[in-house]
Design a protein around this motif. Structure first.
Motif, mmCIF file in Angstrom:
data_model
loop_
_atom_site.group_PDB
_atom_site.id
_atom_site.type_symbol
_atom_site.label_atom_id
_atom_site.label_comp_id
_atom_site.label_asym_id
_atom_site.label_seq_id
_atom_site.Cartn_x
_atom_site.Cartn_y
_atom_site.Cartn_z
ATOM 1 N N LEU A 61 0.862 -1.175 0.000
ATOM 2 C CA LEU A 61 0.000 0.000 0.000
ATOM 3 C C LEU A 61 0.901 1.228 0.000
ATOM 4 O O LEU A 61 1.766 1.368 0.867
ATOM 5 C CB LEU A 61 -0.884 0.009 1.244
ATOM 6 N N ILE A 62 0.710 2.097 -0.966
ATOM 7 C CA ILE A 62 1.516 3.310 -1.069
ATOM 8 C C ILE A 62 0.608 4.520 -0.895
ATOM 9 O O ILE A 62 -0.370 4.680 -1.623
ATOM 10 C CB ILE A 62 2.263 3.372 -2.414
ATOM 11 N N LEU A 63 0.907 5.340 0.100
ATOM 12 C CA LEU A 63 0.201 6.595 0.353
ATOM 13 C C LEU A 63 1.032 7.713 -0.243
ATOM 14 O O LEU A 63 2.225 7.830 0.052
ATOM 15 C CB LEU A 63 0.022 6.837 1.848
ATOM 16 N N PHE A 64 0.403 8.545 -1.072
ATOM 17 C CA PHE A 64 1.156 9.588 -1.755
ATOM 18 C C PHE A 64 0.275 10.801 -2.004
ATOM 19 O O PHE A 64 -0.956 10.717 -1.965
ATOM 20 C CB PHE A 64 1.712 9.070 -3.084
ATOM 21 N N ARG A 87 -3.954 6.929 -2.355
ATOM 22 C CA ARG A 87 -3.307 5.634 -2.101
ATOM 23 C C ARG A 87 -3.507 4.717 -3.295
ATOM 24 O O ARG A 87 -4.466 4.855 -4.045
ATOM 25 C CB ARG A 87 -3.835 5.005 -0.826
ATOM 26 N N LEU A 88 -2.575 3.831 -3.402
ATOM 27 C CA LEU A 88 -2.666 2.783 -4.407
ATOM 28 C C LEU A 88 -2.135 1.507 -3.786
ATOM 29 O O LEU A 88 -1.403 1.544 -2.798
ATOM 30 C CB LEU A 88 -1.919 3.155 -5.689
ATOM 31 N N ASP A 101 -4.029 -1.137 -8.072
ATOM 32 C CA ASP A 101 -5.375 -0.632 -7.805
ATOM 33 C C ASP A 101 -5.264 0.806 -7.305
ATOM 34 O O ASP A 101 -4.389 1.113 -6.488
ATOM 35 C CB ASP A 101 -6.071 -1.428 -6.697
ATOM 36 N N TYR A 102 -6.152 1.650 -7.785
ATOM 37 C CA TYR A 102 -6.266 3.006 -7.251
ATOM 38 C C TYR A 102 -7.708 3.438 -7.360
ATOM 39 O O TYR A 102 -8.498 2.863 -8.103
ATOM 40 C CB TYR A 102 -5.326 3.983 -7.963
ATOM 41 N N ARG A 103 -8.070 4.449 -6.588
ATOM 42 C CA ARG A 103 -9.439 4.951 -6.558
ATOM 43 C C ARG A 103 -9.559 6.164 -7.472
ATOM 44 O O ARG A 103 -8.754 7.085 -7.403
ATOM 45 C CB ARG A 103 -9.835 5.314 -5.141
ATOM 46 N N ASP A 104 -10.571 6.150 -8.316
ATOM 47 C CA ASP A 104 -10.861 7.269 -9.212
ATOM 48 C C ASP A 104 -11.480 8.398 -8.385
ATOM 49 O O ASP A 104 -12.632 8.316 -7.972
ATOM 50 C CB ASP A 104 -11.811 6.815 -10.316
ATOM 51 N N VAL A 105 -10.703 9.438 -8.144
ATOM 52 C CA VAL A 105 -11.160 10.531 -7.271
ATOM 53 C C VAL A 105 -12.349 11.282 -7.842
ATOM 54 O O VAL A 105 -13.108 11.903 -7.091
ATOM 55 C CB VAL A 105 -10.015 11.513 -6.935
ATOM 56 N N ALA A 106 -12.551 11.227 -9.146
ATOM 57 C CA ALA A 106 -13.716 11.890 -9.741
ATOM 58 C C ALA A 106 -15.006 11.241 -9.238
ATOM 59 O O ALA A 106 -16.042 11.892 -9.164
ATOM 60 C CB ALA A 106 -13.646 11.829 -11.255
ATOM 61 N N GLN A 107 -14.934 9.961 -8.875
ATOM 62 C CA GLN A 107 -16.110 9.247 -8.376
ATOM 63 C C GLN A 107 -16.270 9.344 -6.865
ATOM 64 O O GLN A 107 -17.302 8.949 -6.333
ATOM 65 C CB GLN A 107 -16.042 7.773 -8.771
#
Length: 135
Positions: A61-64, A87-88, A101-107
């Motif tokens: 897990l990478i927090l950036f 994070r990814l 894996d990463y989260r689409d911040v637009a959603q």
């Protein structure tokens, strides 16, 4: 995109890397650094599992983030800090392929926290950056 490795929210994007696990992480860190992002943490979740006597696939897990991009979002809505830093997760499947894996911040940040679209523009560049990094 990859499917078949478990259910996840539609806001989570999974990319299959053309590189091995270690090379994928190194490439991501290099690209993040070049984009002015700070890696705040790199958590080896497999190692943590092993310390508890459990097995887990290679998972990091990478927090950036970039304070220039994230601070205006948090200033607009302090609750959005739950989503920041970004994070990814880099993980290896049962056949040895590496995924990101990463989260689409637009959603998430837009609809869930009512963040103005123009504040999200710098964060939305992450998707293309990760895509080109894993190819």
């Amino acid at each position: 995109m990859t499917t078949g490795h478990g259910q996840h929210p539609s806001s989570v994007v999974t990319l299959k890397s053309a590189h091995d696990f270690d090379a994928t992480i190194a490439r991501i860190k290099t690209v993040l650094d070049g984009a002015g992002a700070v890696v705040f943490a790199d958590v080896d979740q497999r190692e943590a599992a092993e310390l508890a006597g459990l097995d887990l696939r290679r998972t990091r897990l990478i927090l950036f983030g970039n304070p220039k991009a994230g601070t205006p979002i948090m200033a607009a809505n302090p609750h959005s800090a739950l989503e920041l830093p970004l994070r990814l997760v880099v993980w290896e499947d049962d056949t040895g392929h590496t995924h990101v894996d990463y989260r689409d911040v637009a959603q998430t940040l837009g609809p869930l926290y009512a963040i103005a679209p123009e504040l999200l523009v710098p964060l939305q560049r992450i998707a293309g950056m990760l895509q080109s990094t894993v190819q």
